[in-house]
Scaffold this motif. Sequence first.
Motif, PDB file in Angstrom:
ATOM      1  N   ASP A   1      15.091  38.963  56.377  1.00 33.01           N
ATOM      2  CA  ASP A   1      15.684  39.142  55.058  1.00 33.01           C
ATOM      3  C   ASP A   1      15.753  40.651  54.774  1.00 33.01           C
ATOM      4  O   ASP A   1      15.242  41.460  55.537  1.00 33.01           O
ATOM      5  CB  ASP A   1      14.815  38.437  54.016  1.00 33.01           C
ATOM      6  N   GLY A   2      16.400  41.010  53.674  1.00 32.85           N
ATOM      7  CA  GLY A   2      16.451  42.408  53.279  1.00 32.85           C
ATOM      8  C   GLY A   2      17.823  43.039  53.406  1.00 32.85           C
ATOM      9  O   GLY A   2      18.035  44.169  52.950  1.00 32.85           O
TER      10      GLY A   2
ATOM     11  N   ASN B   1      12.362  38.439  39.673  1.00 33.54           N
ATOM     12  CA  ASN B   1      11.977  39.836  39.894  1.00 33.54           C
ATOM     13  C   ASN B   1      12.805  40.501  40.990  1.00 33.54           C
ATOM     14  O   ASN B   1      12.399  41.529  41.533  1.00 33.54           O
ATOM     15  CB  ASN B   1      10.489  39.919  40.294  1.00 33.54           C
ATOM     16  N   MET B   2      13.958  39.950  41.318  1.00 34.80           N
ATOM     17  CA  MET B   2      14.712  40.409  42.470  1.00 34.80           C
ATOM     18  C   MET B   2      15.017  41.916  42.486  1.00 34.80           C
ATOM     19  O   MET B   2      15.001  42.539  43.554  1.00 34.80           O
ATOM     20  CB  MET B   2      16.008  39.606  42.612  1.00 34.80           C
ATOM     21  N   PRO B   3      15.278  42.565  41.350  1.00 32.19           N
ATOM     22  CA  PRO B   3      15.518  44.012  41.412  1.00 32.19           C
ATOM     23  C   PRO B   3      14.365  44.781  42.059  1.00 32.19           C
ATOM     24  O   PRO B   3      14.593  45.815  42.693  1.00 32.19           O
ATOM     25  CB  PRO B   3      15.690  44.404  39.942  1.00 32.19           C
ATOM     26  N   LEU B   4      13.138  44.282  41.922  1.00 30.86           N
ATOM     27  CA  LEU B   4      11.969  44.958  42.491  1.00 30.86           C
ATOM     28  C   LEU B   4      11.668  44.491  43.913  1.00 30.86           C
ATOM     29  O   LEU B   4      10.788  45.044  44.573  1.00 30.86           O
ATOM     30  CB  LEU B   4      10.733  44.719  41.617  1.00 30.86           C
ATOM     31  N   LEU B   5      12.417  43.471  44.372  1.00 29.86           N
ATOM     32  CA  LEU B   5      12.180  42.908  45.697  1.00 29.86           C
ATOM     33  C   LEU B   5      13.382  43.075  46.620  1.00 29.86           C
ATOM     34  O   LEU B   5      13.385  42.572  47.740  1.00 29.86           O
ATOM     35  CB  LEU B   5      11.846  41.413  45.568  1.00 29.86           C
ATOM     36  N   ASP B   6      14.369  43.811  46.160  1.00 30.17           N
ATOM     37  CA  ASP B   6      15.607  44.016  46.918  1.00 30.17           C
ATOM     38  C   ASP B   6      15.556  45.374  47.616  1.00 30.17           C
ATOM     39  O   ASP B   6      15.310  46.399  46.971  1.00 30.17           O
ATOM     40  CB  ASP B   6      16.803  43.935  45.971  1.00 30.17           C
TER      41      ASP B   6
ATOM     42  N   GLN C   1      17.931  47.171  48.788  1.00 32.53           N
ATOM     43  CA  GLN C   1      18.994  48.068  48.330  1.00 32.53           C
ATOM     44  C   GLN C   1      18.645  48.679  46.978  1.00 32.53           C
ATOM     45  O   GLN C   1      18.689  49.898  46.794  1.00 32.53           O
ATOM     46  CB  GLN C   1      20.304  47.294  48.243  1.00 32.53           C
ATOM     47  N   ARG C   2      18.276  47.825  46.024  1.00 30.48           N
ATOM     48  CA  ARG C   2      18.044  48.299  44.655  1.00 30.48           C
ATOM     49  C   ARG C   2      16.812  49.188  44.544  1.00 30.48           C
ATOM     50  O   ARG C   2      16.759  50.065  43.687  1.00 30.48           O
ATOM     51  CB  ARG C   2      17.905  47.104  43.706  1.00 30.48           C
ATOM     52  N   THR C   3      15.833  48.957  45.377  1.00 28.42           N
ATOM     53  CA  THR C   3      14.628  49.790  45.333  1.00 28.42           C
ATOM     54  C   THR C   3      14.795  51.107  46.079  1.00 28.42           C
ATOM     55  O   THR C   3      13.913  51.965  46.036  1.00 28.42           O
ATOM     56  CB  THR C   3      13.428  49.039  45.943  1.00 28.42           C
TER      57      THR C   3
END
Length: 257
Positions: free
Chosen positions: A102-103, A174-179, A181-183
């Motif tokens: 993933d990622g 919490n996907m923004p903190l687990l993505d 790209q976004r992090t």
Amino acid sequence: MLLLHGISASFDFYDPVIPQLAGSFRVLGLDLLGFGGSDKPQSIVYSLQLYADLIHEFLEKTGAIARWPVYGTGHSMGGKYLLATALIHPGTFDKMVLSNTDGFVTLPSWSRAISLPGVRHLLKPLVTTEKMSRKMFDAALYNRQAIDRGLYRKLLGIARDHGAFDTTMKLNRNMPLLDMQRTGLRSRLGELTQPVLIIWGDHDQYISPKIAPVVKQELPTSKLIVFRDCGHCPMLEYPEKFSSAVKNFIFEETPAH
């Protein structure tokens, strides 16, 4: 060798390969926070930073970092957390193996919508039934007949765990903190200098094998192996082939310890 599992799973996913890997490594595994036998807190903020810190702390407390070269194998979600740990705590791993990782895909917007309180309470009884869990688990497998019946039942039970379902919904919210790209971690993948092996199944229905070349391109020190007639779980579907690929990769330029 640290083994990290994917979502709605546990360390048990590596049961078929542990005996073979244990002949060459001190094998370490943990059920990631929120899954398997680990605690499943709902009041904390899940993030790549949190998981990376927990994984690094686990390696410290087991004496791995101080005594040995450390290698990591991460499957699906576990592959993303392996990469996050390597970037947030540089020098942790000497080599890494990413299986159907993933990622590198963006979670669809509806996945966050189904994690809203009213929706997830309706979904929980449905998704955790044996019939639905079996259907979702079978979709992850192409070579289903290769898996021992007892292990299949065990993994199916783990996938049906209500606490793990709640964690998955929490991760969606919490996907923004687990993505990656976004992090900003995905843009830093070029910082990784250790060799990386990418393994993928050519019939993966969860994370398309079309993603594999993207992962290889973004990890400059990587090489890719595609398993034929294999789904999302190579360690379950082809344990001997998986173990051999991992050991050959680790020791091809590194003396056995």
